[in-house]
Scaffold this active site. Structure first.
Site, PDB file in Angstrom:
ATOM      1  CB  SER A 108       5.707  -1.169   7.182  1.00 28.13           C
ATOM      2  OG  SER A 108       4.560  -1.480   6.437  1.00 28.13           O
ATOM      3  CG  ASP A 125       0.096  -7.370  11.563  1.00 30.46           C
ATOM      4  OD1 ASP A 125       0.525  -7.778  12.665  1.00 30.46           O
ATOM      5  OD2 ASP A 125       0.107  -6.173  11.235  1.00 30.46           O
ATOM      6  NE  ARG A 176      -3.728  -3.369   0.475  1.00 28.65           N
ATOM      7  CZ  ARG A 176      -2.417  -3.351   0.195  1.00 28.65           C
ATOM      8  NH1 ARG A 176      -1.985  -3.469  -1.050  1.00 28.65           N
ATOM      9  NH2 ARG A 176      -1.529  -3.211   1.148  1.00 28.65           N
ATOM     10  CG  ASP A 179      -3.486  -0.613   2.447  1.00 23.61           C
ATOM     11  OD1 ASP A 179      -3.797  -0.088   1.356  1.00 23.61           O
ATOM     12  OD2 ASP A 179      -2.313  -0.742   2.821  1.00 23.61           O
TER      13      ASP A 179
HETATM   14  N1  ARG Z   1       0.461   5.250   2.021  1.00 27.06           N
HETATM   15  C1  ARG Z   1       0.287   4.397   0.900  1.00 27.06           C
HETATM   16  C2  ARG Z   1      -1.165   4.201   0.594  1.00 27.06           C
HETATM   17  O1  ARG Z   1      -1.976   4.451   1.422  1.00 27.06           O
HETATM   18  C3  ARG Z   1       1.018   3.089   1.072  1.00 27.06           C
HETATM   19  C4  ARG Z   1       0.402   2.098   1.970  1.00 27.06           C
HETATM   20  C5  ARG Z   1       1.254   0.923   2.114  1.00 27.06           C
HETATM   21  N2  ARG Z   1       0.538  -0.124   2.750  1.00 27.06           N
HETATM   22  C6  ARG Z   1       1.078  -0.942   3.642  1.00 27.06           C
HETATM   23  N3  ARG Z   1       0.308  -1.849   4.156  1.00 27.06           N
HETATM   24  N4  ARG Z   1       2.317  -0.817   4.008  1.00 27.06           N
HETATM   25  O2  ARG Z   1      -1.552   3.832  -0.466  1.00 27.06           O
END
Ligand code: ARG
Length: 401
Positions: A174, A14, A94, A123
């Site tokens: 992912s 992406d 993040r 995110d």
């Molecule tokens: N569900 C988790 C969170 O919101 C993990 C997110 C993982 N992010 C990703 N881009 N795969 O913190």
């Protein structure tokens, strides 16, 4: 001159497509910024890939020590587990990335920042709220939210435009990884009833390891050593991931409430994070006065929610941080963990600032407790209940009959 945008670049499909898309669709100069938060990528290859996708510049920033000091240490102090289970792996990284994104936007004279997050996740919230807190003047672009590509379409777009990507159309999971652990989503994991296949995991593979103990030392709530060796926090976490992970312990399998209202099946492996929170919490049991401990537990829940929700930079989070920091003054000492296949438990704790008083606790002969004080204390403690009960005509007896 074209306007500039600074893109948070992961090297994945992406963000690679985003480099090209921001340039060709929006006519922007793209500065790709890859932040090393301990994900273990080959950052030189990543830089090449960003430039190959059309970035005018590709910057790599080593933020591992910063991630440990400014984000992981407060999370340990807060015993941070979202919904009682998830140690905030992605949520903690993040704001680190946002800090650098904003700094690079200033350095490169960019008017905008961009991220590659999709519309369904947390995110995007973390990137955007973080950016707006630190730099409200910057525009925020989220190309992956607007182009509407499926994974296969994104790969076709990359092929058509000569964007170097390593992705294949059949992607199993992912994955988001950093110092604090690894998040695994998608594929077969989308069925919450289906057990996570072994190939989803890489940090928590049980080996032929003999059971052993490990002693973790803390100073003021911060982990500072393993088995008497002083270590910088990022090294300590890395070492502990290897050690605890080799016992196959440290996995989380849960259905989680995302901020955007979606329930999602998530799997994590975070052996160091879970072991450190376990040990830290135990040391607090020894060193925190009862009222403080109980009240802190309430704030910890809120702290984890705020961080999960992308509110790292927010007034409530800042105020709770001050409380937590004050609570950590005496959280100094050692915790002994016992490791065996699939298990990590606390086997002992000690502290120079411990509130455990053997003379008060013992049933043996060195008793210093004033036994006579107890009778009056218990009598008054029950006085209100006794008065209330007498007005109901003896509810206790009635209840039993
Ligand atoms: N569900 C988790 C969170 O919101 C993990 C997110 C993982 N992010 C990703 N881009 N795969 O913190």
């Amino acid at each position: 001159m074209a306007k500039r945008v600074v893109l948070a670049y992961s090297g994945g499909l992406d963000t690679s497509v985003a480099v090209h898309w921001l340039g060709s669709e929006l006519g922007l100069e793209v500065v790709a910024v890859a932040v090393d938060v301990g994900q273990g990528d080959d950052f030189e290859a990543l830089r090449e890939r960003a430039l190959g996708a059309g970035a005018v510049e590709a910057v790599v920033i080593d933020a591992r020590a910063e991630m440990a000091r400014d984000f992981v240490a407060p999370a340990i102090a807060a015993n941070a587990l979202y919904e009682g289970k998830y140690p905030l792996v992605s949520a903690l990284s993040r704001p680190v990335i946002v800090r650098h994104l904003v700094a690079e936007a200033r350095r490169h004279g960019a008017e905008a920042v961009a991220h590659g997050c999709t519309a369904k996740g947390n995110d995007q919230v973390r990137f955007e709220l973080g950016t707006r807190a630190l730099a409200p003047d910057l525009e925020i672009l989220a190309p992956a939210r607007s182009w509407g590509f499926t994974r296969a379409e994104a790969i076709d777009y990359a092929d058509r435009n000569g964007i170097p990507v390593e992705a294949t159309k059949e992607k199993l999971y992912s994955i988001d990884e950093n110092l604090w652990g690894r998040a695994i989503e998608c594929g077969v994991l989308e069925d919450p009833w289906a057990p996570a296949p072994e190939d989803a995991f890489s940090l928590t593979k049980p080996g032929d390891t003999e059971p052993r103990e490990v002693v973790l030392s803390f100073e003021g709530g911060v982990p500072v050593g393993i088995d008497g060796r002083s270590l910088a926090l990022e090294d300590l976490v890395r070492e502990l991931n290897g050690l605890v992970g080799s016992y196959g312990w440290g996995r989380v399998d849960m259905v989680e409430n995302r901020r955007v209202g979606i329930k999602s099946r998530e799997t994590y492996e975070c052996p160091a994070a879970l072991a450190l929170v376990l040990a830290h919490r135990d040391l607090e049991d020894l060193t925190l006065e009862r009222d403080l401990a109980h009240y802190k537990a309430v704030l910890e829940i809120r702290w984890a929610e705020l961080v999960y929700d992308g509110m790292w930079f927010s007034p409530l989070k800042e105020a709770i941080d001050a409380f937590i920091l004050a609570s950590q003054r005496h959280v100094t000492g050692d915790v002994r963990l016992s490791l065996s296949r699939g298990s990590c438990t606390v086997a002992g704790r000690r502290s120079p600032a411990g509130l455990y008083d053997h003379g008060l606790a013992t049933y043996g002969s060195e008793d210093s407790f004033e036994h006579a004080d107890a009778a009056g204390f218990v009598k008054l403690l029950g006085l209100g209940i006794e008065t209330w009960a007498s007005r109901q005509g003896g509810i206790g007896a009635g209840g039993i009959a």
